[in-house]
Design an enzyme around this catalytic site. Structure first.
Site, PDB file in Angstrom:
ATOM      1  N   GLN A 160      19.267 -63.691   8.547  1.00 58.94           N
ATOM      2  CA  GLN A 160      19.863 -64.149   9.875  1.00 58.94           C
ATOM      3  C   GLN A 160      21.252 -63.722   9.822  1.00 58.94           C
ATOM      4  O   GLN A 160      22.160 -64.183   8.968  1.00 58.94           O
ATOM      5  CB  GLN A 160      19.660 -65.617   9.917  1.00 58.94           C
ATOM      6  CG  GLN A 160      20.127 -66.193  11.268  1.00 58.94           C
ATOM      7  CD  GLN A 160      19.813 -67.734  11.566  1.00 58.94           C
ATOM      8  OE1 GLN A 160      19.422 -68.429  10.524  1.00 58.94           O
ATOM      9  NE2 GLN A 160      19.789 -68.167  12.745  1.00 58.94           N
ATOM     10  N   HIS A 209      16.238 -66.983  17.539  1.00 56.26           N
ATOM     11  CA  HIS A 209      15.546 -65.984  18.081  1.00 56.26           C
ATOM     12  C   HIS A 209      14.363 -65.560  17.556  1.00 56.26           C
ATOM     13  O   HIS A 209      14.439 -65.817  16.046  1.00 56.26           O
ATOM     14  CB  HIS A 209      16.747 -64.988  18.226  1.00 56.26           C
ATOM     15  CG  HIS A 209      17.437 -64.472  17.118  1.00 56.26           C
ATOM     16  ND1 HIS A 209      18.358 -65.310  16.501  1.00 56.26           N
ATOM     17  CD2 HIS A 209      17.265 -63.261  16.352  1.00 56.26           C
ATOM     18  CE1 HIS A 209      18.579 -64.577  15.400  1.00 56.26           C
ATOM     19  NE2 HIS A 209      18.005 -63.546  15.161  1.00 56.26           N
ATOM     20  N   HIS A 216      12.325 -62.342  17.010  1.00 58.03           N
ATOM     21  CA  HIS A 216      12.194 -60.696  17.069  1.00 58.03           C
ATOM     22  C   HIS A 216      10.656 -60.475  17.557  1.00 58.03           C
ATOM     23  O   HIS A 216       9.852 -60.963  16.773  1.00 58.03           O
ATOM     24  CB  HIS A 216      12.592 -59.949  15.798  1.00 58.03           C
ATOM     25  CG  HIS A 216      14.023 -60.150  15.374  1.00 58.03           C
ATOM     26  ND1 HIS A 216      14.854 -59.118  15.584  1.00 58.03           N
ATOM     27  CD2 HIS A 216      14.477 -61.104  14.570  1.00 58.03           C
ATOM     28  CE1 HIS A 216      16.035 -59.577  14.884  1.00 58.03           C
ATOM     29  NE2 HIS A 216      15.709 -60.803  14.247  1.00 58.03           N
ATOM     30  N   ASP A 234      16.805 -55.825  21.572  1.00 52.98           N
ATOM     31  CA  ASP A 234      17.747 -55.909  20.902  1.00 52.98           C
ATOM     32  C   ASP A 234      18.724 -54.543  20.842  1.00 52.98           C
ATOM     33  O   ASP A 234      18.326 -53.386  21.068  1.00 52.98           O
ATOM     34  CB  ASP A 234      17.110 -55.956  19.193  1.00 52.98           C
ATOM     35  CG  ASP A 234      18.055 -56.298  18.191  1.00 52.98           C
ATOM     36  OD1 ASP A 234      17.717 -57.380  17.597  1.00 52.98           O
ATOM     37  OD2 ASP A 234      19.108 -55.400  17.859  1.00 52.98           O
ATOM     38  N   ILE A 235      20.089 -54.868  20.654  1.00 59.33           N
ATOM     39  CA  ILE A 235      20.959 -53.774  20.699  1.00 59.33           C
ATOM     40  C   ILE A 235      21.011 -52.757  19.483  1.00 59.33           C
ATOM     41  O   ILE A 235      21.295 -51.434  19.771  1.00 59.33           O
ATOM     42  CB  ILE A 235      22.401 -54.434  20.513  1.00 59.33           C
ATOM     43  CG1 ILE A 235      23.447 -53.307  21.233  1.00 59.33           C
ATOM     44  CG2 ILE A 235      22.709 -54.499  19.104  1.00 59.33           C
ATOM     45  CD1 ILE A 235      24.664 -53.852  21.548  1.00 59.33           C
TER      46      ILE A 235
END
Ligand code: 5GP
Ligand code: ZN
Length: 112
Positions: free
Chosen positions: A92, A98, A100, A30-31
């Site tokens: 979301q 996705h 996490h 994750d960024i």
């Protein structure tokens, strides 16, 4: 899907820090990590969220969970949390399914 961020990441059109890839799914960090380890696992095919899981894609979703278990083992994660937000009220922000995977810190329950 043309205008989907995660479809573009899967296609390599937007760079990502890739952790794993196979025919069905793609995993990347994750960024904006919310834990010392925070990665995402997404299907390569566009599914908007868990609410879009049905008989046609259930095998892919099941496969994603085998990948999550394998990656957690490889990364030595003894304890971790798997989260999928469905819809804006649940948090979301990217409308491509996705999961996490978060690990490496104490977590609270109920989640915020
Ligand atoms: P959601 O808010 O939909 O549950 O999760 C979307 C996640 O995607 C967020 O945790 C956010 O930090 C992450 N994210 C958004 N844009 C990018 C990006 O361009 N690259 C990566 N690696 N993660 C992203
Ligand atoms: Zn997509």
């Amino acid at each position: 899907m043309n205008d989907c961020l995660f479809c573009k990441i899967v296609a390599g059109e937007i760079p990502s820090n890739k952790l794993y890839e196979d025919d069905l799914c793609y995993a990347f960090y994750d960024i904006d990590p919310q834990a010392p380890t925070h990665f995402l696992v997404v299907p390569k095919a566009h599914i908007p969220s868990v609410a879009g899981v049905d008989e046609s894609n259930q095998a892919t979703v099941g496969h994603i969970f085998t990948v999550i278990a394998k990656l957690a083992k490889e990364l030595g994660l003894d304890s971790f949390r798997v989260v999928s937000n469905i819809g804006e009220q649940a948090g979301q922000s990217v409308f491509h399914l996705h999961f996490h995977v978060l690990s490496g810190r104490d977590m609270t329950w109920p989640p915020g």
